[in-house]
Design a protein around this motif. Structure first.
Motif, PDB file in Angstrom:
ATOM      1  N   VAL A 182      23.698  52.327   9.978  1.00 47.92           N
ATOM      2  CA  VAL A 182      24.823  53.114   9.455  1.00 47.92           C
ATOM      3  C   VAL A 182      24.510  54.600   9.552  1.00 47.92           C
ATOM      4  O   VAL A 182      25.357  55.417   9.940  1.00 47.92           O
ATOM      5  CB  VAL A 182      25.135  52.711   8.003  1.00 47.92           C
ATOM      6  N   ALA A 183      23.275  54.970   9.214  1.00 46.98           N
ATOM      7  CA  ALA A 183      22.870  56.373   9.303  1.00 46.98           C
ATOM      8  C   ALA A 183      22.924  56.863  10.741  1.00 46.98           C
ATOM      9  O   ALA A 183      23.337  57.999  11.018  1.00 46.98           O
ATOM     10  CB  ALA A 183      21.465  56.553   8.736  1.00 46.98           C
ATOM     11  N   SER A 184      22.531  56.017  11.669  1.00 53.02           N
ATOM     12  CA  SER A 184      22.555  56.386  13.085  1.00 53.02           C
ATOM     13  C   SER A 184      23.975  56.703  13.536  1.00 53.02           C
ATOM     14  O   SER A 184      24.212  57.684  14.257  1.00 53.02           O
ATOM     15  CB  SER A 184      21.982  55.242  13.923  1.00 53.02           C
ATOM     16  N   ARG A 185      24.917  55.889  13.116  1.00 51.60           N
ATOM     17  CA  ARG A 185      26.305  56.149  13.508  1.00 51.60           C
ATOM     18  C   ARG A 185      26.816  57.441  12.874  1.00 51.60           C
ATOM     19  O   ARG A 185      27.503  58.228  13.530  1.00 51.60           O
ATOM     20  CB  ARG A 185      27.206  54.981  13.122  1.00 51.60           C
ATOM     21  N   THR A 186      26.475  57.669  11.610  1.00 54.53           N
ATOM     22  CA  THR A 186      26.899  58.910  10.958  1.00 54.53           C
ATOM     23  C   THR A 186      26.397  60.120  11.736  1.00 54.53           C
ATOM     24  O   THR A 186      27.150  61.059  12.018  1.00 54.53           O
ATOM     25  CB  THR A 186      26.392  58.956   9.514  1.00 54.53           C
ATOM     26  N   ILE A 187      25.127  60.110  12.094  1.00 54.60           N
ATOM     27  CA  ILE A 187      24.549  61.227  12.834  1.00 54.60           C
ATOM     28  C   ILE A 187      25.254  61.405  14.175  1.00 54.60           C
ATOM     29  O   ILE A 187      25.630  62.516  14.565  1.00 54.60           O
ATOM     30  CB  ILE A 187      23.039  61.014  13.034  1.00 54.60           C
ATOM     31  N   GLY A 188      25.468  60.308  14.878  1.00 54.26           N
ATOM     32  CA  GLY A 188      26.109  60.386  16.183  1.00 54.26           C
ATOM     33  C   GLY A 188      27.536  60.899  16.126  1.00 54.26           C
ATOM     34  O   GLY A 188      27.951  61.725  16.942  1.00 54.26           O
ATOM     35  N   VAL A 189      28.306  60.409  15.154  1.00 57.16           N
ATOM     36  CA  VAL A 189      29.699  60.856  15.041  1.00 57.16           C
ATOM     37  C   VAL A 189      29.754  62.324  14.647  1.00 57.16           C
ATOM     38  O   VAL A 189      30.542  63.101  15.198  1.00 57.16           O
ATOM     39  CB  VAL A 189      30.471  59.979  14.033  1.00 57.16           C
ATOM     40  N   CYS A 190      28.916  62.724  13.708  1.00 57.26           N
ATOM     41  CA  CYS A 190      28.941  64.111  13.239  1.00 57.26           C
ATOM     42  C   CYS A 190      28.546  65.101  14.330  1.00 57.26           C
ATOM     43  O   CYS A 190      29.121  66.192  14.426  1.00 57.26           O
ATOM     44  CB  CYS A 190      28.024  64.282  12.033  1.00 57.26           C
ATOM     45  N   ILE A 191      27.575  64.731  15.152  1.00 54.32           N
ATOM     46  CA  ILE A 191      27.087  65.658  16.174  1.00 54.32           C
ATOM     47  C   ILE A 191      27.951  65.639  17.425  1.00 54.32           C
ATOM     48  O   ILE A 191      28.311  66.701  17.959  1.00 54.32           O
ATOM     49  CB  ILE A 191      25.624  65.334  16.543  1.00 54.32           C
ATOM     50  N   VAL A 192      28.306  64.444  17.910  1.00 50.62           N
ATOM     51  CA  VAL A 192      28.912  64.341  19.232  1.00 50.62           C
ATOM     52  C   VAL A 192      30.222  63.543  19.252  1.00 50.62           C
ATOM     53  O   VAL A 192      31.235  64.020  19.768  1.00 50.62           O
ATOM     54  CB  VAL A 192      27.930  63.686  20.239  1.00 50.62           C
ATOM     55  N   ASN A 193      30.189  62.326  18.725  1.00 51.85           N
ATOM     56  CA  ASN A 193      31.291  61.396  18.972  1.00 51.85           C
ATOM     57  C   ASN A 193      32.624  61.881  18.421  1.00 51.85           C
ATOM     58  O   ASN A 193      33.684  61.519  18.941  1.00 51.85           O
ATOM     59  CB  ASN A 193      30.956  60.017  18.415  1.00 51.85           C
ATOM     60  N   ARG A 194      32.590  62.695  17.380  1.00 50.35           N
ATOM     61  CA  ARG A 194      33.854  63.210  16.830  1.00 50.35           C
ATOM     62  C   ARG A 194      34.641  63.972  17.895  1.00 50.35           C
ATOM     63  O   ARG A 194      35.865  63.891  17.943  1.00 50.35           O
ATOM     64  CB  ARG A 194      33.592  64.097  15.609  1.00 50.35           C
TER      65      ARG A 194
END
Length: 266
Positions: free
Chosen positions: A108-120
């Motif tokens: 879950v933390a990995s997805r949060t980091i990814g969305v916040c930095i790039v995926n958004r």
């Protein structure tokens, strides 16, 4: 023959491909890029195999198996010619404790980091209508709710500091183990190493490797796994269609992430 539903940059898919290649298994590839919100591409029976509608799923003998760590254990049971479980019950327990951390917050933390930095940015480019359709089909409600916060707030998300704290704690614990031992569980390369190495690859792709460059045990372990032929085939050769965006947005986010990473030590 195995069929794997997956896509290039998914950490969960990478660990499954990595074990498949380590075992030298033949397999069919079906790309289902759920990360881009492309829910229309899901096979009709996909939710029967995985009620969450996520990847990866392995299909074998007419049965679909979901959840990447479960898939790793399934592949060990189904294809016994090579084993990536330690010999002793104690070391196997240690292996599973390391793997349990993934479901206890790391993923879950990995997805949060990814969305916040790039995926958004990727989601926002596709438009609000597609984002809403994607979330309407999402059956993992925690994932949906977290996404909505992280897409709208990015580096200001209240979920980001906790996610980085989870990752820093994981990396520090792994390093402490790997300073004294070659592998995470027992004396040999195991499912624990396969399951967790993909998170270093992910963070590295966001240009975050300087955050743990001083963790010598961890960096040496990563380099040894990355040099394995199976890692090249399962991870590197599949590439990453978002690589340019990860480099661009990761570089732009580094100062903010580094400050939060430092705060996570307190």
């Amino acid at each position: 023959m195995l069929t794997l539903y997956h896509y290039d940059r998914s950490t969960a898919a990478q660990r499954v491909r990595l074990l498949i290649e380590e075992k030298g298994l033949e397999w069919n590839s079906v790309i289902v890029d759920t990360a881009r919100g492309d829910v229309d591409q899901l096979p009709e029976n996909y939710h029967e195999m995985n009620p969450k509608g996520l990847i990866p799923v392995v299909e074998n003998n007419g049965v679909g198996i979901a959840e990447s760590n479960v898939i790793l254990e399934y592949l060990e049971d189904a294809f016994r010619d090579t084993s990536f479980r330690p010999d002793s019950p104690e070391d196997r327990a240690m292996m599973r404790l390391w793997m349990k951390r993934i479901d206890d917050g790391v993923h879950v933390a990995s997805r949060t980091i990814g969305v916040c930095i790039v995926n958004r940015f990727i989601y926002l480019e596709q438009g609000q209508e597609k984002i809403e359709k994607y979330h309407a089909h999402m059956r993992d409600l925690e994932r949906r709710d977290n996404d909505q916060v992280n897409i709208s707030m990015g580096l200001e998300s209240p979920l980001l500091p906790g996610a980085l704290r989870t990752f820093r704690g994981l990396f520090e614990d792994m390093n402490a183990r790997l300073v004294e031992h070659d592998w995470l569980a027992g004396a040999s390369y195991s499912l624990a190493d396969i399951a967790l190495v993909v998170y270093l690859r992910r963070m590295e792709s966001f240009m975050m490797a300087p955050l743990w460059s001083h963790m010598i045990g961890l960096t040496d372990w990563y380099e040894r796994i990355a040099a394995r032929p199976a890692y090249q085939k399962a991870v590197v050769d599949w590439g990453d269609i978002t690589a340019d965006k990860r480099t661009e947005h990761g570089t732009g986010a580094f100062e903010t992430i580094a400050a939060l990473w430092k705060e996570a030590a307190a």
